[in-house]
Design an enzyme around this catalytic site. Structure first.
Site, PDB file in Angstrom:
ATOM      1  N   HIS A  17      -0.726   4.883  -8.811  1.00  0.00           N
ATOM      2  CA  HIS A  17       0.084   3.655  -8.821  1.00  0.00           C
ATOM      3  C   HIS A  17      -0.749   2.506  -9.378  1.00  0.00           C
ATOM      4  CE1 HIS A  17       3.393   5.065  -6.057  1.00  0.00           C
ATOM      5  NE2 HIS A  17       2.466   5.965  -5.779  1.00  0.00           N
ATOM      6  N   GLU A 202       6.164  13.637   2.246  1.00  0.00           N
ATOM      7  CA  GLU A 202       4.995  12.869   2.689  1.00  0.00           C
ATOM      8  C   GLU A 202       5.190  12.489   4.155  1.00  0.00           C
ATOM      9  OE1 GLU A 202       4.518   9.237   0.469  1.00  0.00           O
ATOM     10  OE2 GLU A 202       2.379   9.053   0.901  1.00  0.00           O
TER      11      GLU A 202
HETATM   12  O1  LIG Z   1       1.987   7.235  -1.268  1.00  0.00           O
HETATM   13  C1  LIG Z   1       2.950   6.477  -1.451  1.00  0.00           C
HETATM   14  N1  LIG Z   1       4.162   6.800  -0.950  1.00  0.00           N
HETATM   15  C2  LIG Z   1       5.261   6.033  -1.137  1.00  0.00           C
HETATM   16  N2  LIG Z   1       5.227   4.889  -1.819  1.00  0.00           N
HETATM   17  C3  LIG Z   1       4.043   4.492  -2.322  1.00  0.00           C
HETATM   18  C4  LIG Z   1       2.872   5.244  -2.172  1.00  0.00           C
HETATM   19  N3  LIG Z   1       1.870   4.584  -2.777  1.00  0.00           N
HETATM   20  C5  LIG Z   1       2.404   3.466  -3.296  1.00  0.00           C
HETATM   21  N4  LIG Z   1       3.713   3.384  -3.014  1.00  0.00           N
HETATM   22  C6  LIG Z   1       4.658   2.334  -3.377  1.00  0.00           C
HETATM   23  O2  LIG Z   1       4.917   2.417  -4.754  1.00  0.00           O
HETATM   24  C7  LIG Z   1       5.080   1.101  -5.272  1.00  0.00           C
HETATM   25  C8  LIG Z   1       4.996   1.103  -6.768  1.00  0.00           C
HETATM   26  O3  LIG Z   1       3.748   1.494  -7.233  1.00  0.00           O
HETATM   27  C9  LIG Z   1       4.018   0.320  -4.513  1.00  0.00           C
HETATM   28  O4  LIG Z   1       4.275  -1.059  -4.553  1.00  0.00           O
HETATM   29  C10 LIG Z   1       4.142   0.912  -3.118  1.00  0.00           C
HETATM   30  O5  LIG Z   1       5.125   0.218  -2.392  1.00  0.00           O
HETATM   31 ZN   LIG Z   2       2.281   7.739  -4.516  1.00  0.00          ZN
END
Ligand SMILES: O=c1[nH]cnc2c1ncn2[C@@H]1O[C@H](CO)[C@@H](O)[C@H]1O
Ligand SMILES: [Zn+2]
Length: 340
Positions: A17, A202
């Site tokens: 991300h 997850e």
């Molecule tokens: O591991 C994860 N699981 C779910 N959502 C995530 C994870 N890491 C980041 N984000 C979400 O993805 C958005 C866009 O990059 C981030 O702002 C965060 O809210």
């Molecule tokens: Zn992710």
């Protein structure tokens, strides 16, 4: 495995991300330029941006994005952020990366989705020019956003198809917003032939993985809960559904409680393709090299297996066949001195 060797080996990363992976000192610069307050002290800054050891859940993990997003509301900031990520991954010889972000989280000051995506693509392409790291963007819909907003994200991915955007994803709170809710967005994405990878499994729920595949995902972000469903495990092996594993993040969000419970070998033995990723370099406080070394420590992983995981990543990457072929060849050449 040795850190200096692992660092130099060619790598492919598919689950990273942008907003969770910008270096703290770069975020500090962005904040200063925009008159936004962030701590001067590097230790305090790191504490603000990285999850604590005792992080209890995905929702707690996601609060670490709160100080970052206000900084990513201008084209110049987005471009700098994307370039910063490529600069980091070049240091550990990532040869190809798919960078994901949610364009709808950068529209607070009036940027359009198109402007957001263009700015990120500009930073990525400058990074490619300077460091020779190939990349594509993946656009995330957010699970707590309206269907209309998420359809608009898919439409933007469609507009930028073959122009730097390689696919779509859904990120955010999986437990409260299961994949079924996004049928309309994912149907559209499929009609537009946009490749789909979805965060699923997850939060302990294998059902979400099954549904994500039904709705068009050819890859799954995390997919940890697959270990609880032998039938689905065989289906994923048969259909070669790639799991984008992020070991450090999975421990931090408590998708997995202890390293010894990590289903890495279960997936590998079942023949499910898996690849290793950072998820969020800054929020998780990690690099791809760190992730590989951790797996080496936990499971006695060797260079040959690392190579295999990277070939799996290339097979599942949202790239053209001839681009994949080049990457496979680069991997073979890069690992050759360290295998056998
Ligand atoms: O591991 C994860 N699981 C779910 N959502 C995530 C994870 N890491 C980041 N984000 C979400 O993805 C958005 C866009 O990059 C981030 O702002 C965060 O809210
Ligand atoms: Zn992710």
């Amino acid at each position: 495995m040795q850190r200096n060797i692992v660092e130099k080996l060619p790598k492919v990363e598919l689950h990273c991300h942008l907003d969770g992976s910008i270096q703290p000192h770069t975020l500090k610069k962005l904040a200063d330029a925009q008159g936004i307050d962030l701590p001067d002290d590097p230790k305090k800054l790191k504490k603000l941006l990285t999850v604590p050891k005792d992080c209890q859940s995905l929702l707690e993990y996601l609060t670490k994005f709160d100080p970052v997003l206000p900084l990513l509301q201008t084209e110049s900031a987005l471009e700098i952020a994307a370039f910063d990520l490529i600069e980091q991954v070049a240091r550990e010889n990532v040869r190809y990366i798919e960078v994901r972000f949610a364009p709808s989280l950068s529209t607070r000051k009036g940027l359009t989705l198109t402007q957001v995506v263009q700015a990120v693509l500009k930073g990525l392409s400058e990074g490619e020019k300077q460091f020779g790291v190939k990349s594509n963007a993946l656009l995330c819909g957010m699970r707590h956003h309206t269907i209309e907003k998420n359809v608009a994200v898919a439409k933007t991915a469609h507009d930028f198809a073959e122009k730097g955007v390689a696919g779509v994803d859904l990120a955010g709170d999986e437990a409260h917003y299961p994949p079924e809710l996004f049928e309309e967005m994912l149907k559209k994405a499929s009609e537009w032939h946009i490749p789909i990878t979805l965060h699923a499994g997850e939060c302990g729920c294998a059902h979400n993985i099954r549904e994500s595949i039904r709705l068009g995902a050819t890859r799954i972000g995390h997919g940890i809960a697959l270990e609880n469903d032998p039938e689905l495990l065989s289906k994923c092996a048969k259909e070669q559904i790639l799991l984008e594993l992020c070991p450090t993040s999975n421990l931090q969000t408590k998708a997995v409680k202890h390293p010894e419970d990590y289903p890495f070998l279960t997936f590998l033995k079942a023949g499910v393709p898996i690849c290793i990723n950072t998820d969020n370099r800054t929020v998780s406080g990690t690099t791809l090299t760190d992730e590989y070394l951790k797996l080496g420590e936990w499971y006695g992983l060797n260079y040959a297996t690392l190579e295999q995981l990277n070939h799996y990543a290339v097979d599942g990457a949202f790239l053209l066949e001839r681009e994949k072929e080049l990457l496979h060849r680069e991997l073979v050449a890069g690992y050759e001195p360290f295998v056998n």
